[in-house]
Design a protein around this motif. Structure first.
Motif, PDB file in Angstrom:
ATOM      1  N   LYS A  28      58.495  -4.987   0.631  1.00 46.75           N
ATOM      2  CA  LYS A  28      58.773  -2.694   0.345  1.00 46.75           C
ATOM      3  C   LYS A  28      59.781  -2.182   1.822  1.00 46.75           C
ATOM      4  O   LYS A  28      60.700  -1.795   1.558  1.00 46.75           O
ATOM      5  CB  LYS A  28      57.941  -2.570   0.018  1.00 46.75           C
ATOM      6  CG  LYS A  28      57.642  -2.982  -1.312  1.00 46.75           C
ATOM      7  CD  LYS A  28      58.302  -3.255  -2.659  1.00 46.75           C
ATOM      8  CE  LYS A  28      57.486  -3.577  -3.490  1.00 46.75           C
ATOM      9  NZ  LYS A  28      57.992  -5.058  -4.323  1.00 46.75           N
ATOM     10  N   ASP A  29      59.519  -2.934   2.733  1.00 45.81           N
ATOM     11  CA  ASP A  29      59.985  -2.316   4.188  1.00 45.81           C
ATOM     12  C   ASP A  29      61.735  -2.418   3.955  1.00 45.81           C
ATOM     13  O   ASP A  29      62.002  -3.126   3.805  1.00 45.81           O
ATOM     14  CB  ASP A  29      59.766  -2.764   5.235  1.00 45.81           C
ATOM     15  CG  ASP A  29      57.640  -1.953   5.245  1.00 45.81           C
ATOM     16  OD1 ASP A  29      57.551  -0.817   4.301  1.00 45.81           O
ATOM     17  OD2 ASP A  29      56.561  -2.212   6.029  1.00 45.81           O
ATOM     18  N   LYS A  30      61.788  -2.039   5.566  1.00 48.33           N
ATOM     19  CA  LYS A  30      63.236  -2.328   6.159  1.00 48.33           C
ATOM     20  C   LYS A  30      63.593  -3.336   6.902  1.00 48.33           C
ATOM     21  O   LYS A  30      65.675  -2.710   7.518  1.00 48.33           O
ATOM     22  CB  LYS A  30      63.801  -1.080   5.844  1.00 48.33           C
ATOM     23  CG  LYS A  30      63.981  -0.090   4.434  1.00 48.33           C
ATOM     24  CD  LYS A  30      64.804   1.344   4.313  1.00 48.33           C
ATOM     25  CE  LYS A  30      64.708   1.492   3.165  1.00 48.33           C
ATOM     26  NZ  LYS A  30      65.780   1.043   1.489  1.00 48.33           N
ATOM     27  N   ASP A  31      63.018  -3.872   7.613  1.00 49.75           N
ATOM     28  CA  ASP A  31      63.196  -4.599   8.627  1.00 49.75           C
ATOM     29  C   ASP A  31      64.911  -5.580   8.638  1.00 49.75           C
ATOM     30  O   ASP A  31      64.423  -6.456   7.223  1.00 49.75           O
ATOM     31  CB  ASP A  31      61.667  -5.602   9.062  1.00 49.75           C
ATOM     32  CG  ASP A  31      62.429  -6.076  10.556  1.00 49.75           C
ATOM     33  OD1 ASP A  31      63.033  -7.365  10.218  1.00 49.75           O
ATOM     34  OD2 ASP A  31      61.851  -5.771  11.479  1.00 49.75           O
ATOM     35  N   PRO A  32      65.229  -5.664   8.933  1.00 50.79           N
ATOM     36  CA  PRO A  32      66.999  -6.432   8.258  1.00 50.79           C
ATOM     37  C   PRO A  32      66.536  -8.401   8.265  1.00 50.79           C
ATOM     38  O   PRO A  32      66.743  -9.041   7.135  1.00 50.79           O
ATOM     39  CB  PRO A  32      67.335  -6.384   9.389  1.00 50.79           C
ATOM     40  CG  PRO A  32      67.326  -5.467  10.270  1.00 50.79           C
ATOM     41  CD  PRO A  32      65.901  -4.894  10.252  1.00 50.79           C
TER      42      PRO A  32
ATOM     43  N   LEU B   6      63.926  -9.117   5.353  1.00 49.22           N
ATOM     44  CA  LEU B   6      64.636  -9.028   4.528  1.00 49.22           C
ATOM     45  C   LEU B   6      65.168 -10.310   4.442  1.00 49.22           C
ATOM     46  O   LEU B   6      65.840 -10.859   3.252  1.00 49.22           O
ATOM     47  CB  LEU B   6      65.903  -7.634   3.928  1.00 49.22           C
ATOM     48  CG  LEU B   6      65.165  -5.835   4.149  1.00 49.22           C
ATOM     49  CD1 LEU B   6      66.462  -4.998   3.545  1.00 49.22           C
ATOM     50  CD2 LEU B   6      64.822  -6.115   1.982  1.00 49.22           C
TER      51      LEU B   6
ATOM     52  N   LYS C  54      72.188  -5.893   2.333  1.00 48.52           N
ATOM     53  CA  LYS C  54      71.344  -5.013   2.105  1.00 48.52           C
ATOM     54  C   LYS C  54      70.937  -5.567   3.954  1.00 48.52           C
ATOM     55  O   LYS C  54      70.865  -4.475   4.987  1.00 48.52           O
ATOM     56  CB  LYS C  54      69.539  -4.727   1.446  1.00 48.52           C
ATOM     57  CG  LYS C  54      70.221  -3.733   0.720  1.00 48.52           C
ATOM     58  CD  LYS C  54      69.099  -3.700   0.120  1.00 48.52           C
ATOM     59  CE  LYS C  54      69.118  -2.621  -1.617  1.00 48.52           C
ATOM     60  NZ  LYS C  54      68.359  -3.290  -2.737  1.00 48.52           N
ATOM     61  N   ALA C  55      70.438  -6.855   4.073  1.00 49.31           N
ATOM     62  CA  ALA C  55      70.185  -7.502   5.663  1.00 49.31           C
ATOM     63  C   ALA C  55      70.886  -7.168   6.343  1.00 49.31           C
ATOM     64  O   ALA C  55      70.666  -6.665   7.683  1.00 49.31           O
ATOM     65  CB  ALA C  55      69.505  -8.501   5.021  1.00 49.31           C
TER      66      ALA C  55
ATOM     67  N   LEU D 199      71.605  -4.122   7.588  1.00 50.36           N
ATOM     68  CA  LEU D 199      71.353  -2.566   8.562  1.00 50.36           C
ATOM     69  C   LEU D 199      71.392  -3.352   9.609  1.00 50.36           C
ATOM     70  O   LEU D 199      71.118  -3.425  11.002  1.00 50.36           O
ATOM     71  CB  LEU D 199      69.928  -3.319   8.707  1.00 50.36           C
ATOM     72  CG  LEU D 199      69.699  -2.575   7.531  1.00 50.36           C
ATOM     73  CD1 LEU D 199      67.913  -3.234   6.521  1.00 50.36           C
ATOM     74  CD2 LEU D 199      69.159  -0.768   7.106  1.00 50.36           C
TER      75      LEU D 199
END
Length: 175
Positions: free
Chosen positions: A53-57, A60, A93-94, A97
C-alpha cells in the motif's frame, strides 16, 4: 533537543523499514523472474504484492508487474484484460513518482512488449526502450547493479526488442 530530533528520526526510519518488510527489491526481482515462468510462483508473487500500500516507485512497479503476471495465468479474457489495465494504472503511478528510473521503465517494457498490439495497451515501448538503453550505456551512473544491468541487457538482446543498431550498441557494452 538534539536527542529528541535523533529519536524521532530513528523512529521514523524504523517505521519505514517495517512498513516495507517483504518488499526488498533484490528479492522482488527474484520473485518476478520465478513468477514469469511458474504459475504457482506467480500467484504467490501476486498475493504478496496485492498487500503493498506504500508509494515506493520501484516496489509499485513490481506490484504492476505482478498484476500483468496474473493476466498470463488466468483463463478468462475479461480477467486478463482487468489485470492488464490495473497493471497499466499502477505503472503510470510508479512512473509519475520516478520518471527516469530504468528499472521501472524496464519492467513496464517487459509487460507492454508481450501485450497484444490490438489491445492498445502498449503506448510506452519506444520511450521506455530509450531510457533503458541510455541507462545501460551509463549503467554505473544509473544506479543499476551490474547483475541487474546484465539481466536487462540480455533481455533487450533477445527477439525483436531492439533494432540491429541498438543490439550492436548493447552487445559492445562492458557490464
Amino acid at each position: 533537543m538534539k536527542f529528541l530530533l535523533f529519536f524521532f528520526l530513528m523512529l521514523t526510519a524504523s517505521a519505514t523499514v517495517a512498513g516495507n518488510a517483504g518488499y526488498d527489491v533484490v528479492d522482488l526481482r527474484k520473485q518476478y523472474l520465478a513468477a514469469s515462468t511458474d504459475s504457482e510462483a506467480g500467484k504467490r508473487f501476486y498475493d504478496l504484492m496485492s498487500d503493498y500500500k506504500d508509494k515506493d516507485p520501484v516496489v509499485l512497479a513490481y506490484k504492476a508487474v505482478s498484476e500483468a503476471t496474473m493476466a498470463k495465468y488466468v483463463w478468462n479474457p475479461y480477467s486478463k484484460l482487468k489485470h492488464l489495465k490495473e497493471s497499466a494504472a499502477i505503472f503510470d503511478k510508479a512512473v509519475q513518482l520516478d520518471n527516469d528510473n530504468p528499472e521501472i521503465r524496464f519492467l513496464r517494457f517487459t509487460v507492454e512488449h508481450y501485450v497484444p498490439r490490438y489491445l492498445n495497451l502498449s503506448p510506452h515501448l519506444e520511450a521506455d526502450k530509450k531510457i533503458i538503453i541510455s541507462s545501460l550505456t551509463a549503467y554505473k551512473k544509473s544506479g543499476l547493479s551490474a547483475s541487474w544491468a546484465r539481466t536487462m541487457r540480455d533481455f533487450m538482446l533477445t527477439k525483436d526488442h531492439c533494432t540491429e543498431e541498438e543490439k550492436a550498441l548493447l552487445q559492445n557494452l562492458t557490464i
